[in-house]
Design an enzyme around this catalytic site. Structure first.
Site, short mmCIF file in Angstrom:
data_model
loop_
_atom_site.label_atom_id
_atom_site.label_comp_id
_atom_site.label_asym_id
_atom_site.label_seq_id
_atom_site.Cartn_x
_atom_site.Cartn_y
_atom_site.Cartn_z
N LYS A 74 0.85 -1.20 0.00
CA LYS A 74 0.00 0.00 0.00
C LYS A 74 0.88 1.24 0.00
O LYS A 74 1.90 1.28 0.70
CB LYS A 74 -0.90 -0.04 1.23
CG LYS A 74 -1.95 1.06 1.31
CD LYS A 74 -2.79 0.89 2.58
CE LYS A 74 -3.87 1.94 2.70
NZ LYS A 74 -4.68 1.76 3.94
N SER A 149 -9.63 1.64 3.05
CA SER A 149 -8.79 2.40 2.16
C SER A 149 -7.74 1.56 1.44
O SER A 149 -7.15 2.03 0.46
CB SER A 149 -8.08 3.52 2.93
OG SER A 149 -7.23 2.97 3.92
N SER A 173 -9.58 -0.62 7.35
CA SER A 173 -9.10 -0.52 5.98
C SER A 173 -8.36 -1.73 5.42
O SER A 173 -8.05 -1.75 4.23
CB SER A 173 -8.20 0.70 5.83
OG SER A 173 -8.99 1.85 5.72
N1 GLN Z 1 -12.75 4.00 6.45
C1 GLN Z 1 -12.17 4.48 7.68
C2 GLN Z 1 -11.81 5.93 7.52
O1 GLN Z 1 -12.13 6.45 6.52
C3 GLN Z 1 -11.02 3.63 8.06
C4 GLN Z 1 -9.80 3.99 7.33
C5 GLN Z 1 -8.64 3.13 7.68
O2 GLN Z 1 -8.76 2.11 8.34
N2 GLN Z 1 -7.49 3.59 7.26
O3 GLN Z 1 -11.22 6.52 8.36
#
Ligand code: GLN
Length: 489
Positions: A74, A149, A173
């Protein structure tokens, strides 16, 4: 031959490499051919460095635990010499000058980090649509999101354009995109894997973890990355078990699996709920004991998370000032204008929204009302889990309330997007571990022949990954959801 090579699990590939049935170079070439054939439609990668990967493959030591295995990463985890842009314009042109500890450990185990996967900008989002650069598509239905994400990492693993990938999980994420793409995603306990070299979003919640085709692969990667790191004071000094062996030897008989009643409320897609209930029945058949438990503060999770995560993000993202790295606004007049314009040009709308929200909840008039109270509720949520884990070894629930949604469906409504994490964020707030694994398929409402993966989530106590992965493995070994592959249409 080429495409079958690319579809191997890490464990299977490593066995072939070690037996010298396949060379690291052949494995890499098969993967590169697959990427060539598929990634134009999927767009899971922001960039690849195949030249470096070929050199590394030529000299790989296949006797190492991950010798010669290419790994996708990532775009938020530092790999020396490669771009690390967090899918943001503000880091345009930035290359990491050092390896994250997780990467250094993977490299020491023989792995080859070769490609950067797309993500929501600074890991803020649930669909990867907040990337400043490109949309990644779900391999099961190209009109849908891969989740986020870590959507790029999930998509490339599901599409066999990576053997395995690293993601990060601040509020779900890793697990949520794994669920939406039909692969395995593991969020380790807070402190299990060093965060050194991970670009911080919310430092008290972030963890690096693997996205893989199987639970055994997740165990293998975790075992390599885990453990105390003097460069991260929040990494725990606890022995690292042989996760891969523990998973193989685990017996599900008599394991106690808790069903948190607050996680089966209205709003869940009925097909998702049915798949999770079928998984519960399956565990009972395998000899596990099912107990009902309660996590009474669950309803506050989303609110608490979006106070704490944005507060931490507003402080962490202050470093992107146009002085040290990445984008710098041209022709500015004085320091304040330099900061303001650099950040206005460099950050996307979701990142700006969070910086503003986080600054607000930390401001002197609102700190007590929001931030402090959120921290108190966070403690209550952690205690909920402690009580629940006194009655069971792991909890079972959905990973996401819905299967993959359409591209664009939720972008206009940030709140609808935030609700995608309703079942995953409590684990980050409590610091416990969690895994999502393939647990069924849903028929798409608008296209009855189209099958979309469903993820089943298991949550375990902090530093109980051995058992968590054992329980997940027992399910995987006796079901075949994880063996299906998308047609990429
Ligand atoms: N979807 C969550 C957010 O937008 C989690 C993001 C993540 O785990 N990096 O913060």
């Amino acid at each position: 031959m080429l495409s079958t090579l690319a579809s191997l699990t890490v464990t299977a590939l490593q066995a072939k490499l070690r037996a010298r049935e396949v060379s690291p170079r052949e494995a890499l070439d098969a993967l590169a051919a697959r990427i060539d054939a598929v990634d134009g439609r999927l767009r899971g990668y922001l960039s690849t460095d195949l030249e470096y990967a070929r050199r590394a493959a030529e000299s790989a030591d296949v006797t190492l635990p991950l010798g010669g295995v290419p790994i996708a990463v990532k775009d938020v985890v530092s790999v020396a010499g490669q771009p690390c842009g967090c899918a943001s314009k503000i880091l345009a042109g930035y290359r990491a000058p050092f390896d994250a500890t997780a990467i250094a450990r993977l490299r020491a185990a023989g792995a080859i980090p070769f490609g950067r996967t797309n993500m929501d900008e600074f890991a803020m989002g649930s669909s990867t649509e907040n990337s400043a650069f490109q949309l990644t598509r779900n391999p099961w239905d190209l009109s849908r999101v891969p989740g986020g994400s870590s959507g790029g990492s999930a998509a490339v693993v599901a599409a066999d354009t990576a053997f395995a990938a690293l993601g990060t999980d601040t509020g779900g994420s890793i697990r949520q995109p794994a669920a939406l793409c039909g692969c395995v995603g593991l969020k380790p306990s807070y402190g299990r894997v060093s965060r050194y070299g991970l670009v911080a979003f919310a430092s008290s919640l972030d963890q690096i973890g693997p996205l893989t085709k199987t639970v055994a692969d997740a165990a293998l990667l975790l075992g390599v990355m885990a453990g105390r790191d003097p460069l991260d004071s929040t990494s725990l000094d606890a022995p690292v078990p042989d996760y891969a062996a523990a998973v193989r030897d685990f017996s599900i008989k008599g394991a106690r699996i808790g069903l948190p009643k607050e996680y089966f409320v209205s709003g869940i897609d009925p097909q998702v709920e049915a798949a999770v209930r079928a998984a519960v029945a399956h565990y009972a058949k395998l000899g596990a004991e099912i107990v009902e438990v309660s996590l009474p503060h669950t309803e506050y999770a989303v609110a608490v998370y979006y106070i704490i995560a944005t507060a931490e993000a507003s402080a962490n993202l202050a470093r992107f000032d146009g002085v040290r790295y990445g984008h710098r606004a041209a022709d500015t007049n004085g320091l304040l204008e330099h900061y303001g314009r650099t950040r206005a040009e460099g950050f996307g709308p979701e990142v700006k929204r969070r910086i503003i929200l986080g600054t607000y909840v930390l401001s002197s008039g609102y700190y007590d009302a929001y931030y402090l109270r959120a921290q108190k509720v966070r403690t209550l949520m952690r205690q909920d889990f402690e009580k629940a884990f006194a009655q069971c070894d792991a909890l079972i629930c959905p990973t996401s309330p819905v299967p993959a949604f359409k591209l664009g469906e939720r972008t206009a409504d940030p709140l609808a997007m935030y609700l995608a994490d309703i079942f995953t964020i409590a684990a980050n707030l409590a610091g416990i571990c969690g895994v999502s694994l393939p647990g069924g398929f849903a028929k798409a409402a608008d296209d009855g022949d189209r099958e979309l993966p469903i993820g089943v989530q298991l949550l375990g106590p902090a530093f109980a990954e051995e058992k968590l992965l054992g329980i997940a493995h027992a399910f995987e070994q006796t079901t075949d959801w994880h063996q299906r592959r998308p047609a990429l249409g």
